[in-house]
Scaffold this motif. Structure first.
Motif, PDB file in Angstrom:
ATOM      1  N   GLU A   2      10.341  27.242  13.387  1.00  0.00           N
ATOM      2  CA  GLU A   2      10.925  28.015  12.065  1.00  0.00           C
ATOM      3  C   GLU A   2       9.785  28.602  11.245  1.00  0.00           C
ATOM      4  O   GLU A   2       8.894  27.868  10.993  1.00  0.00           O
ATOM      5  CB  GLU A   2      11.722  27.106  11.155  1.00  0.00           C
ATOM      6  N   MET A   3       9.890  29.917  10.743  1.00  0.00           N
ATOM      7  CA  MET A   3       8.695  30.395   9.846  1.00  0.00           C
ATOM      8  C   MET A   3       8.966  29.900   8.460  1.00  0.00           C
ATOM      9  O   MET A   3      10.253  29.977   7.858  1.00  0.00           O
ATOM     10  CB  MET A   3       8.707  31.983  10.034  1.00  0.00           C
ATOM     11  N   PHE A   4       8.041  29.554   7.838  1.00  0.00           N
ATOM     12  CA  PHE A   4       8.080  29.544   6.334  1.00  0.00           C
ATOM     13  C   PHE A   4       8.039  30.547   5.519  1.00  0.00           C
ATOM     14  O   PHE A   4       8.803  30.784   4.757  1.00  0.00           O
ATOM     15  CB  PHE A   4       6.904  28.308   5.889  1.00  0.00           C
ATOM     16  N   GLN A  82      13.549  34.636   9.749  1.00  0.00           N
ATOM     17  CA  GLN A  82      13.649  33.098   9.725  1.00  0.00           C
ATOM     18  C   GLN A  82      13.063  32.375   8.994  1.00  0.00           C
ATOM     19  O   GLN A  82      13.413  31.049   8.574  1.00  0.00           O
ATOM     20  CB  GLN A  82      13.000  32.950  10.990  1.00  0.00           C
ATOM     21  N   GLY A  83      12.308  32.855   7.688  1.00  0.00           N
ATOM     22  CA  GLY A  83      11.726  32.167   6.839  1.00  0.00           C
ATOM     23  C   GLY A  83      12.550  31.310   5.834  1.00  0.00           C
ATOM     24  O   GLY A  83      13.822  31.827   5.361  1.00  0.00           O
ATOM     25  N   GLU A  84      11.877  30.461   4.882  1.00  0.00           N
ATOM     26  CA  GLU A  84      12.466  30.041   3.744  1.00  0.00           C
ATOM     27  C   GLU A  84      12.002  30.863   2.504  1.00  0.00           C
ATOM     28  O   GLU A  84      12.820  30.866   1.371  1.00  0.00           O
ATOM     29  CB  GLU A  84      12.080  28.436   3.518  1.00  0.00           C
ATOM     30  N   GLN A 102      -3.133  32.465  -1.073  1.00  0.00           N
ATOM     31  CA  GLN A 102      -2.992  32.118  -2.449  1.00  0.00           C
ATOM     32  C   GLN A 102      -1.594  31.698  -2.743  1.00  0.00           C
ATOM     33  O   GLN A 102      -1.178  30.974  -3.655  1.00  0.00           O
ATOM     34  CB  GLN A 102      -3.495  33.390  -3.239  1.00  0.00           C
ATOM     35  N   VAL A 103      -0.647  32.480  -2.040  1.00  0.00           N
ATOM     36  CA  VAL A 103       0.663  32.308  -2.224  1.00  0.00           C
ATOM     37  C   VAL A 103       1.180  30.749  -1.908  1.00  0.00           C
ATOM     38  O   VAL A 103       1.845  30.168  -2.751  1.00  0.00           O
ATOM     39  CB  VAL A 103       1.467  33.322  -1.648  1.00  0.00           C
ATOM     40  N   ALA A 104       0.911  30.545  -0.870  1.00  0.00           N
ATOM     41  CA  ALA A 104       1.218  29.153  -0.260  1.00  0.00           C
ATOM     42  C   ALA A 104       0.708  27.985  -1.160  1.00  0.00           C
ATOM     43  O   ALA A 104       1.276  26.955  -1.419  1.00  0.00           O
ATOM     44  CB  ALA A 104       0.631  29.145   1.195  1.00  0.00           C
ATOM     45  N   ILE A 164      10.955  35.867  -2.789  1.00  0.00           N
ATOM     46  CA  ILE A 164      12.461  35.247  -3.033  1.00  0.00           C
ATOM     47  C   ILE A 164      12.476  34.220  -2.196  1.00  0.00           C
ATOM     48  O   ILE A 164      12.520  34.370  -0.700  1.00  0.00           O
ATOM     49  CB  ILE A 164      13.237  36.221  -3.329  1.00  0.00           C
ATOM     50  N   SER A 165      13.080  33.160  -2.492  1.00  0.00           N
ATOM     51  CA  SER A 165      13.624  32.014  -1.642  1.00  0.00           C
ATOM     52  C   SER A 165      14.832  32.319  -0.933  1.00  0.00           C
ATOM     53  O   SER A 165      15.472  33.299  -1.487  1.00  0.00           O
ATOM     54  CB  SER A 165      13.513  30.662  -2.526  1.00  0.00           C
ATOM     55  N   LYS A 166      15.008  31.937   0.229  1.00  0.00           N
ATOM     56  CA  LYS A 166      16.079  32.141   0.823  1.00  0.00           C
ATOM     57  C   LYS A 166      17.380  31.849   0.165  1.00  0.00           C
ATOM     58  O   LYS A 166      18.343  32.631   0.251  1.00  0.00           O
ATOM     59  CB  LYS A 166      16.221  31.252   2.361  1.00  0.00           C
ATOM     60  N   ALA A 167      17.518  30.624  -0.378  1.00  0.00           N
ATOM     61  CA  ALA A 167      18.364  30.135  -1.494  1.00  0.00           C
ATOM     62  C   ALA A 167      18.904  31.213  -2.472  1.00  0.00           C
ATOM     63  O   ALA A 167      19.981  31.066  -2.820  1.00  0.00           O
ATOM     64  CB  ALA A 167      18.072  28.634  -1.748  1.00  0.00           C
TER      65      ALA A 167
END
Length: 338
Positions: A2-4, A82-84, A102-104, A164-167
């Motif tokens: 799974e990709m983050f 596939q990412g979160e 930087q983002v992570a 943007i988050s998946k949620a």
């Protein structure tokens, strides 16, 4: 696995631009895996060959669909990613090698549901692109509303550099069918729903923008048209600064006409004031870019920017105020049909 992170990129007839973006994605220093989702939005000039060039360096998913606009194409890509976290960038962007790192790093310490960063001009950009980038991002012109730390509290991520988050995506349904303006609309809806939105200082992209004044005018004119619509859709989001280009335009016209109808040095005072401001913008653009041509083009770019946006804003505000018709009927060219 799974990709983050999943980069989602809509493309329309720009295989040359997507090659530069893909090269910058393949050069990321981020050590964990991530994916790239390319969505061909009804292009007549596909990017198949370019995508194939990077098949051994990036994990790429490539989709083709009919033309329904960039917002719907981003939704299409996010539904299949596939990412979160989905990171949205335009095909005319180039990412610094440390962008994803930087983002992570920031998100690991400051979780956000939606985020964005600034945009800038790459040293390789031509003088026109340098000038337009300066007038669109400088504190002297837009007040830094397109991504500077000092206005981070009011920051609305833009879809050329937006995460943007998946949620958050699933809850909001993603972008609407207006374009441009789909990104601040989504940001405002997410904020109303209680999702966290923030600015990441190190997440800067190099954004090419338009390459001539005619296409730049069309772009900013549409920006002006959409802002009163967003103000109506989202009560309380309007700011007096949104009127500044219109005020500038009207003031500049008065400044030019005064010496025609009146005599004496007083008639030139307002025009001298405007000229001084444009000169400061030229100096700022020259210092920022190191290019004399960019410095000379910056005042013209600013007049196009304020003129296009100001006219669009005034037209839209007038129509929305004095007509009972919906924006989709008044200005159908701003709305894509999925």
């Amino acid at each position: 696995m799974e990709m983050f992170f999943s980069f989602v990129v809509p493309v329309f007839n720009r295989p040359g631009e997507i090659r530069e973006l893909m090269e910058s994605l393949a050069s990321q220093t981020y050590s964990a895996p991530f994916e790239v989702v390319i969505v061909e939005d009804g292009s007549s000039i596909p990017s198949d060959e370019v995508i194939q060039e990077f098949s051994d360096r990036l994990q790429v998913s490539y989709f083709k669909k009919k033309n329904t606009g960039p917002g719907d194409s981003r939704n299409y890509g996010m539904h299949r990613a596939q990412g979160e976290y989905f990171i949205l960038v335009d095909s005319d962007c180039i990412l610094p090698a440390g962008y994803l790192e930087q983002v992570a790093r920031f998100l690991s310490q400051n979780p956000l549901d939606c985020f964005g960063g600034a945009d800038d001009a790459h040293p390789s950009f031509n003088p026109m692109q340098q000038a337009i980038s300066y007038t669109m991002t400088s504190m002297l012109t837009t007040g830094g509303i397109r991504g500077k730390a000092r206005v981070a509290g009011k920051f609305q991520p833009r879809s050329f550099n937006m995460g943007i988050s998946k949620a958050a995506f699933e809850n909001s349904g993603g972008f609407g069918n207006i374009h441009p303006g789909e990104d601040p609309d989504l940001s405002l809806r997410l904020k109303k729903s209680g999702f966290s939105i923030g600015f990441i200082p190190g997440a800067t992209v190099y954004h090419k923008r338009r390459i001539n004044f005619r296409s730049f005018y069309r772009q900013v004119h549409k920006f002006g048209l959409t802002r009163p619509i967003l103000n109506r859709w989202h009560p309380g989001s309007a700011r007096i600064t949104y009127w500044f280009p219109a005020f500038f335009l009207m003031g500049f016209i008065v400044a030019v006409l005064l010496p025609v109808f009146f005599k004496g040095p007083q008639a030139w005072a307002l025009l001298i004031l405007f000229g001084s401001y444009l000169s400061v913008v030229a100096v700022g653009a020259g210092l920022k870019s190191g290019s004399i041509k960019a410095a000379l083009l910056a005042p013209l770019a600013l007049l196009v920017q304020y003129g296009g946006y100001g006219l669009g804003f005034l037209k839209s505000a007038f129509l929305l105020t004095f007509s009972k018709k919906k924006p989709e009927v008044l200005m159908p060219g701003l709305f894509f049909k999925p």
